[in-house]
Design a protein around this motif. Structure first.
Motif, PDB file in Angstrom:
ATOM      1  N   PHE A  25     -19.012  13.116  88.868  1.00 20.33           N
ATOM      2  CA  PHE A  25     -20.403  12.730  88.972  1.00 20.33           C
ATOM      3  C   PHE A  25     -21.036  13.363  90.191  1.00 20.33           C
ATOM      4  O   PHE A  25     -20.384  13.579  91.210  1.00 20.33           O
ATOM      5  CB  PHE A  25     -20.536  11.204  89.078  1.00 20.33           C
ATOM      6  CG  PHE A  25     -20.569  10.564  87.741  1.00 20.33           C
ATOM      7  CD1 PHE A  25     -21.766  10.423  87.088  1.00 20.33           C
ATOM      8  CD2 PHE A  25     -19.405  10.140  87.127  1.00 20.33           C
ATOM      9  CE1 PHE A  25     -21.814   9.839  85.838  1.00 20.33           C
ATOM     10  CE2 PHE A  25     -19.446   9.565  85.888  1.00 20.33           C
ATOM     11  CZ  PHE A  25     -20.658   9.411  85.249  1.00 20.33           C
ATOM     12  N   GLN A  80     -24.661  13.161  92.595  1.00 23.54           N
ATOM     13  CA  GLN A  80     -25.896  12.442  92.871  1.00 23.54           C
ATOM     14  C   GLN A  80     -26.903  13.355  93.548  1.00 23.54           C
ATOM     15  O   GLN A  80     -27.652  12.959  94.431  1.00 23.54           O
ATOM     16  CB  GLN A  80     -25.620  11.211  93.722  1.00 23.54           C
ATOM     17  CG  GLN A  80     -24.851  10.156  92.944  1.00 23.54           C
ATOM     18  CD  GLN A  80     -24.514   8.952  93.768  1.00 23.54           C
ATOM     19  OE1 GLN A  80     -24.434   9.035  94.977  1.00 23.54           O
ATOM     20  NE2 GLN A  80     -24.319   7.830  93.114  1.00 23.54           N
ATOM     21  N   ARG A 136     -32.254  15.623  90.432  1.00 26.58           N
ATOM     22  CA  ARG A 136     -32.428  15.592  88.990  1.00 26.58           C
ATOM     23  C   ARG A 136     -33.388  16.695  88.576  1.00 26.58           C
ATOM     24  O   ARG A 136     -34.154  17.208  89.389  1.00 26.58           O
ATOM     25  CB  ARG A 136     -33.006  14.243  88.537  1.00 26.58           C
ATOM     26  CG  ARG A 136     -32.230  13.023  88.992  1.00 26.58           C
ATOM     27  CD  ARG A 136     -30.827  13.015  88.412  1.00 26.58           C
ATOM     28  NE  ARG A 136     -30.841  12.854  86.987  1.00 26.58           N
ATOM     29  CZ  ARG A 136     -30.761  11.671  86.387  1.00 26.58           C
ATOM     30  NH1 ARG A 136     -30.660  10.572  87.059  1.00 26.58           N
ATOM     31  NH2 ARG A 136     -30.763  11.600  85.058  1.00 26.58           N
ATOM     32  N   GLN A 178     -24.825   7.661  78.888  1.00 25.24           N
ATOM     33  CA  GLN A 178     -25.789   8.541  78.240  1.00 25.24           C
ATOM     34  C   GLN A 178     -27.207   8.276  78.733  1.00 25.24           C
ATOM     35  O   GLN A 178     -28.002   9.204  78.901  1.00 25.24           O
ATOM     36  CB  GLN A 178     -25.732   8.348  76.728  1.00 25.24           C
ATOM     37  CG  GLN A 178     -24.487   8.919  76.063  1.00 25.24           C
ATOM     38  CD  GLN A 178     -24.556   8.778  74.558  1.00 25.24           C
ATOM     39  OE1 GLN A 178     -24.856   7.713  74.031  1.00 25.24           O
ATOM     40  NE2 GLN A 178     -24.263   9.859  73.851  1.00 25.24           N
ATOM     41  N   LEU A 180     -28.071   7.347  81.649  1.00 29.19           N
ATOM     42  CA  LEU A 180     -28.230   7.927  82.985  1.00 29.19           C
ATOM     43  C   LEU A 180     -28.755   9.361  82.909  1.00 29.19           C
ATOM     44  O   LEU A 180     -29.412   9.841  83.836  1.00 29.19           O
ATOM     45  CB  LEU A 180     -26.896   7.917  83.730  1.00 29.19           C
ATOM     46  CG  LEU A 180     -26.365   6.568  84.213  1.00 29.19           C
ATOM     47  CD1 LEU A 180     -24.986   6.726  84.819  1.00 29.19           C
ATOM     48  CD2 LEU A 180     -27.309   5.944  85.215  1.00 29.19           C
ATOM     49  N   GLU A 181     -28.451  10.058  81.826  1.00 23.16           N
ATOM     50  CA  GLU A 181     -28.934  11.427  81.642  1.00 23.16           C
ATOM     51  C   GLU A 181     -30.359  11.454  81.100  1.00 23.16           C
ATOM     52  O   GLU A 181     -30.983  12.509  81.057  1.00 23.16           O
ATOM     53  CB  GLU A 181     -28.015  12.183  80.680  1.00 23.16           C
ATOM     54  CG  GLU A 181     -26.605  12.376  81.212  1.00 23.16           C
ATOM     55  CD  GLU A 181     -25.690  13.060  80.214  1.00 23.16           C
ATOM     56  OE1 GLU A 181     -24.872  13.887  80.646  1.00 23.16           O
ATOM     57  OE2 GLU A 181     -25.800  12.765  79.001  1.00 23.16           O
ATOM     58  N   ASP A 203     -34.119   7.645  85.039  1.00 20.33           N
ATOM     59  CA  ASP A 203     -33.582   7.201  86.331  1.00 20.33           C
ATOM     60  C   ASP A 203     -33.962   5.765  86.646  1.00 20.33           C
ATOM     61  O   ASP A 203     -33.506   5.193  87.623  1.00 20.33           O
ATOM     62  CB  ASP A 203     -34.040   8.123  87.459  1.00 20.33           C
ATOM     63  CG  ASP A 203     -35.552   8.145  87.621  1.00 20.33           C
ATOM     64  OD1 ASP A 203     -36.245   7.678  86.703  1.00 20.33           O
ATOM     65  OD2 ASP A 203     -36.036   8.631  88.655  1.00 20.33           O
ATOM     66  N   TYR A 224     -25.310  11.988  87.701  1.00 21.18           N
ATOM     67  CA  TYR A 224     -25.221  12.694  86.429  1.00 21.18           C
ATOM     68  C   TYR A 224     -23.896  13.419  86.374  1.00 21.18           C
ATOM     69  O   TYR A 224     -23.344  13.829  87.389  1.00 21.18           O
ATOM     70  CB  TYR A 224     -26.411  13.633  86.197  1.00 21.18           C
ATOM     71  CG  TYR A 224     -26.500  14.832  87.105  1.00 21.18           C
ATOM     72  CD1 TYR A 224     -27.258  14.785  88.270  1.00 21.18           C
ATOM     73  CD2 TYR A 224     -25.847  16.026  86.783  1.00 21.18           C
ATOM     74  CE1 TYR A 224     -27.363  15.883  89.100  1.00 21.18           C
ATOM     75  CE2 TYR A 224     -25.947  17.134  87.605  1.00 21.18           C
ATOM     76  CZ  TYR A 224     -26.706  17.059  88.767  1.00 21.18           C
ATOM     77  OH  TYR A 224     -26.805  18.145  89.584  1.00 21.18           O
ATOM     78  N   ARG A 260     -32.208  19.024  80.875  1.00 18.35           N
ATOM     79  CA  ARG A 260     -30.743  19.022  80.832  1.00 18.35           C
ATOM     80  C   ARG A 260     -30.242  18.183  79.653  1.00 18.35           C
ATOM     81  O   ARG A 260     -29.309  18.568  78.941  1.00 18.35           O
ATOM     82  CB  ARG A 260     -30.176  18.493  82.148  1.00 18.35           C
ATOM     83  CG  ARG A 260     -28.652  18.411  82.177  1.00 18.35           C
ATOM     84  CD  ARG A 260     -28.150  17.887  83.517  1.00 18.35           C
ATOM     85  NE  ARG A 260     -26.707  17.656  83.477  1.00 18.35           N
ATOM     86  CZ  ARG A 260     -25.791  18.586  83.696  1.00 18.35           C
ATOM     87  NH1 ARG A 260     -26.158  19.833  83.950  1.00 18.35           N
ATOM     88  NH2 ARG A 260     -24.504  18.280  83.642  1.00 18.35           N
ATOM     89  N   TRP A 261     -30.871  17.042  79.448  1.00 20.02           N
ATOM     90  CA  TRP A 261     -30.459  16.165  78.348  1.00 20.02           C
ATOM     91  C   TRP A 261     -30.663  16.847  77.007  1.00 20.02           C
ATOM     92  O   TRP A 261     -29.807  16.791  76.130  1.00 20.02           O
ATOM     93  CB  TRP A 261     -31.253  14.860  78.411  1.00 20.02           C
ATOM     94  CG  TRP A 261     -30.888  13.882  77.342  1.00 20.02           C
ATOM     95  CD1 TRP A 261     -29.873  12.975  77.363  1.00 20.02           C
ATOM     96  CD2 TRP A 261     -31.535  13.721  76.069  1.00 20.02           C
ATOM     97  NE1 TRP A 261     -29.846  12.255  76.185  1.00 20.02           N
ATOM     98  CE2 TRP A 261     -30.851  12.699  75.376  1.00 20.02           C
ATOM     99  CE3 TRP A 261     -32.620  14.337  75.449  1.00 20.02           C
ATOM    100  CZ2 TRP A 261     -31.231  12.282  74.108  1.00 20.02           C
ATOM    101  CZ3 TRP A 261     -32.995  13.931  74.182  1.00 20.02           C
ATOM    102  CH2 TRP A 261     -32.301  12.910  73.516  1.00 20.02           C
ATOM    103  N   LYS A 266     -17.229  12.728  78.832  1.00 15.63           N
ATOM    104  CA  LYS A 266     -17.868  11.464  79.227  1.00 15.63           C
ATOM    105  C   LYS A 266     -16.839  10.341  79.283  1.00 15.63           C
ATOM    106  O   LYS A 266     -16.807   9.551  80.242  1.00 15.63           O
ATOM    107  CB  LYS A 266     -18.990  11.109  78.245  1.00 15.63           C
ATOM    108  CG  LYS A 266     -20.297  11.860  78.466  1.00 15.63           C
ATOM    109  CD  LYS A 266     -21.390  11.264  77.592  1.00 15.63           C
ATOM    110  CE  LYS A 266     -22.759  11.827  77.961  1.00 15.63           C
ATOM    111  NZ  LYS A 266     -22.954  13.199  77.554  1.00 15.63           N
TER     112      LYS A 266
END
Length: 705
Positions: free
Chosen positions: A6, A8, A11, A148, A150-151, A154, A219, A249-250, A298
């Motif tokens: 992960f 941080q 984003r 998922q 989290l992607e 926020d 992420y 990104r998602w 994941k």
């Protein structure tokens, strides 16, 4: 090799501003953003916050929602969708908190309507806070959807529910370490603790108002190969106009996961053939499929998170639920146990409802006598007295008599659901469905059909196979809806009141017959609708637990309330119509009324085939409009107080259970199939099949009784 971890860092999309005023606060307009307005007592509050709850089924999401909102909730459907929509609210510090209970889903991958609705709401409606609910005893499995999310956004917090069960299993969660790893606020709670409602409200309030909690969602960084592919797709679609509200990104990850909805949207603006060609080359050359690799990464990350923040989880340790399931879900013993449980289910229904029905019947008769006496005293015309007492009161009163059966039925269903057994019976039934060539997802349509055939047919949209979907639409009327079950259960209890054990056994046989007709019909339609690959039913098997009184109350009230409302509207009108056709011309016997002529005309066919005289035919005709009307018609025609032969009773119950869809069901068949031909088949097929079965049952019973 670079391992999943992960990060941080920054984003790729901006977070909401967190200033001195409440996050997401805005002037309150007097009604929530979606659905109907709530009570006017709340219209003086100036701040509204929208909070969305998401999570897997059976993690206590709806329980927390019910605890927070109490009676202040509204249930409907999402616009243009078949999935249930629940909204509610509570007040705190003179502020209005609007809660949206998103459909239970296992992921945000849009494999089902529930998943698509959930992720669209999170992004497109932009709630002030997304609250993911997870199960403390199954943290790794139930956190996948949160990972998922989290992607995707926020503005997310995590509620870890069922800590009471976790403590019993010696599971300890380090909240601070978990918060550090995920970068979001976390609350550990047991939903049914007395203090839980206060703690959850304070947690939601603080998350929206104070700087107590940090919102820097982590992420997931994938392998170097995946990250290269994600960045490549991101560069290609970063200047898009379509889906601009979704994180780049998602979207790139969804493209690599072969998300059909995302790809179809992006292809309106981009040509993505080069991306798909590269993926195909990878699959063939190095056996690397991003659609498989991304979920694996994941789950690997989740496993690492749980390992670092939780102690006491022993996957290899056999739990009490596992020991019980060795018997209850056994490939052989599971089915006799299932049958015994449902036998007990119907026995309790009849034994518990009998005294209540007798008492209610006495009160209704007493009330009818008072009304009749009052009308006679004021010199009311004879026809008006008959309309009110013998028509309206008799019809509605007869329907009210089987409300106790409906309520007890739903209480027992809620107990089975909340204890965890209903999911296990679904698993066992899924195995049976597979034997008849049906997809596991067809079971959802069948279960929904037990409430109402309309919702059962709409739920068939989740079936991926066109053949199985059409088959379930055409045969769903074989599934006894709540109204049909109520009518059959009431009549069975009335005619066999001295033999409750026989009534329960007969109900179980009728119940099994209806499902068997669906199974056999699916095999029959396979001959005409083509072949289809079966797909498994994905269902979470929860731990066994003691049913919660609050849960049982809400589930029963929600389901039985629909029927009670219907009884107060449609049945009122139907009772007047039934009285009218049974008493016009006024002053002649019922045999020579409009209903009598219709019934006697049909009796030439029904009496030799099924043993139904003309009076027994009329209720069945009205039952095509709505099944509840059968009881009203039987009462108005005086058939609840006359002696029937046993072959007549059983044949009537068999016919009533499955004979034809109601008008509302026919309308939804036309809507879903877009075909008058299929609608005609949906009506005449069950009618013909039921007629053949009823005739066989009646004549066999005549030989032995």
């Amino acid at each position: 090799m670079r391992r999943s971890r992960f990060n941080q860092g920054k984003r790729r999309y901006k977070r909401k501003f967190r200033g001195s005023k409440p996050r997401g606060s805005k002037p309150y307009s007097g009604k929530p953003h979606h659905g109907k307005s709530f009570a006017t007592e709340d219209t003086n509050h100036t701040i509204e916050h929208r909070i969305a709850f998401l999570g897997n089924p059976n993690v206590g999401k709806s329980s927390i929602f019910n605890i927070l909102t109490g009676s202040h909730q509204h249930v409907g459907n999402w616009p243009g969708k078949t999935v249930e929509k629940k909204e509610g609210h509570f007040l705190l510090s003179d502020e209005y908190f609007s809660l949206i209970d998103l459909p239970g889903a296992y992921s945000l991958s849009a494999h089902s309507e529930e998943e698509l609705i959930t992720r669209q709401y999170v992004v497109e409606e932009r709630p002030d806070l997304v609250c993911a609910i997870v199960d403390a005893t199954r943290l790794e499995r139930t956190s996948y959807i949160a990972l998922q999310a989290l992607e995707l956004t926020d503005n997310i917090a995590l509620i870890v529910n069922m800590m009471d069960l976790a403590e019993k299993e010696n599971i300890q969660i380090d909240k601070h370490k978990l918060e550090k790893l995920l970068g979001i606020p976390i609350l550990l709670v047991s939903a049914f603790d007395n203090s839980s409602i206060i703690r959850i409200k304070k947690f939601l309030y603080d998350a929206l108002h104070t700087e107590k909690y940090t919102f820097r969602p982590a992420y997931l960084l994938y392998s170097q190969k995946l990250e290269t592919m994600i960045n490549s797709v991101s560069r290609q679609i970063e200047n898009r106009e379509i889906l601009r509200d979704y994180p780049t990104r998602w979207l790139s990850i969804k493209v690599l996961e072969a998300d059909k909805w995302v790809i179809s949207k992006l292809e309106e603006e981009y040509v993505l053939d080069d991306i798909f060609n590269k993926i195909e080359k990878l699959k063939k050359s190095v056996n690397f499929d991003p659609a498989d690799e991304i979920p694996k990464r994941k789950y690997r990350a989740l496993k690492d998170i749980v390992k670092k923040s939780v102690i006491g989880i022993e996957d290899f340790k056999e739990k009490v639920s596992d020991k019980v399931d060795k018997v209850v879900m056994h490939k052989f013993w599971g089915y006799p146990i299932l049958i015994l449980i449902y036998v007990a289910f119907f026995l309790i229904t009849f034994y518990a409802s009998g005294p209540i029905i007798n008492g209610l019947d006495y009160l209704l008769s007493y009330f009818s006598d008072i009304v009749r006496g009052w009308l006679v005293a004021v010199s009311s015309p004879t026809f008006l007295t008959s309309l009110i007492v013998d028509g309206i009161l008799a019809g509605i009163g007869a329907v009210l008599l089987f409300i106790p059966i409906i309520i007890i039925f739903y209480i027992l269903i809620a107990v089975m659901e909340d204890s965890g057994y209903l999911a296990r019976s679904a698993y066992l039934m899924d195995i049976v469905l597979g034997k008849f060539g049906l997809q596991g997802t067809a079971f959802l349509s069948m279960v929904m059909g037990l409430g109402c055939n309309v919702t059962g047919i709409l739920a068939a949209r989740t079936i991926k196979s066109d053949r199985d979907r059409i088959s379930m639409i055409l045969t769903n009327s074989f599934i006894p809806c709540a109204a049909t079950l109520g009518v059959v259960a009431f009549l069975t209890g009335i005619f066999f009141k001295t033999k409750p054990w026989f009534a329960a056994l007969l109900m179980l046989i009728l119940y099994a017959l209806s499902f068997l007709l669906v199974f056999l019909s699916s095999m029959f339609f396979r001959l005409f609708l083509g072949k289809s690959d079966t797909m498994p039913l994905i269902i979470e098997i929860p731990e066994y637990r003691l049913p919660r009184i609050r849960n049982i109350f809400y589930l029963t009230w929600e389901r039985a309330g629909i029927f009670i409302k219907k009884a107060g509207t449609f049945i009122f009108i139907a009772s007047i119509v039934i009285w009218f056709v049974s008493n016009v011309p006024y002053g002649v016997s019922t045999e020579y009324s409009i209903a009598g002529y219709i019934g006697r005309g049909l009796a030439f066919i029904t009496e030799p085939l099924f043993g139904f005289d003309w009076r027994m035919v009329i209720p069945l005709l009205f039952g095509i409009a709505a099944k509840e009307v059968v009881i009203s018609a039987l009462s108005i025609l005086g058939l609840l107080t006359v002696a029937w032969t046993t072959p007549q009773i059983i044949s009537f119950l068999v016919f009533q259970m499955t004979y034809a869809p109601c008008f509302a069901t026919l309308a939804i068949i036309k809507s879903e199939t877009k075909s008058w031909k299929m609608t005609a088949i949906g009506f005449f097929y069950p009618l013909i099949v039921t007629s053949l079965i009823t005739a066989a049952v009646y004549h066999i019973l005549l030989l032995f009784l």
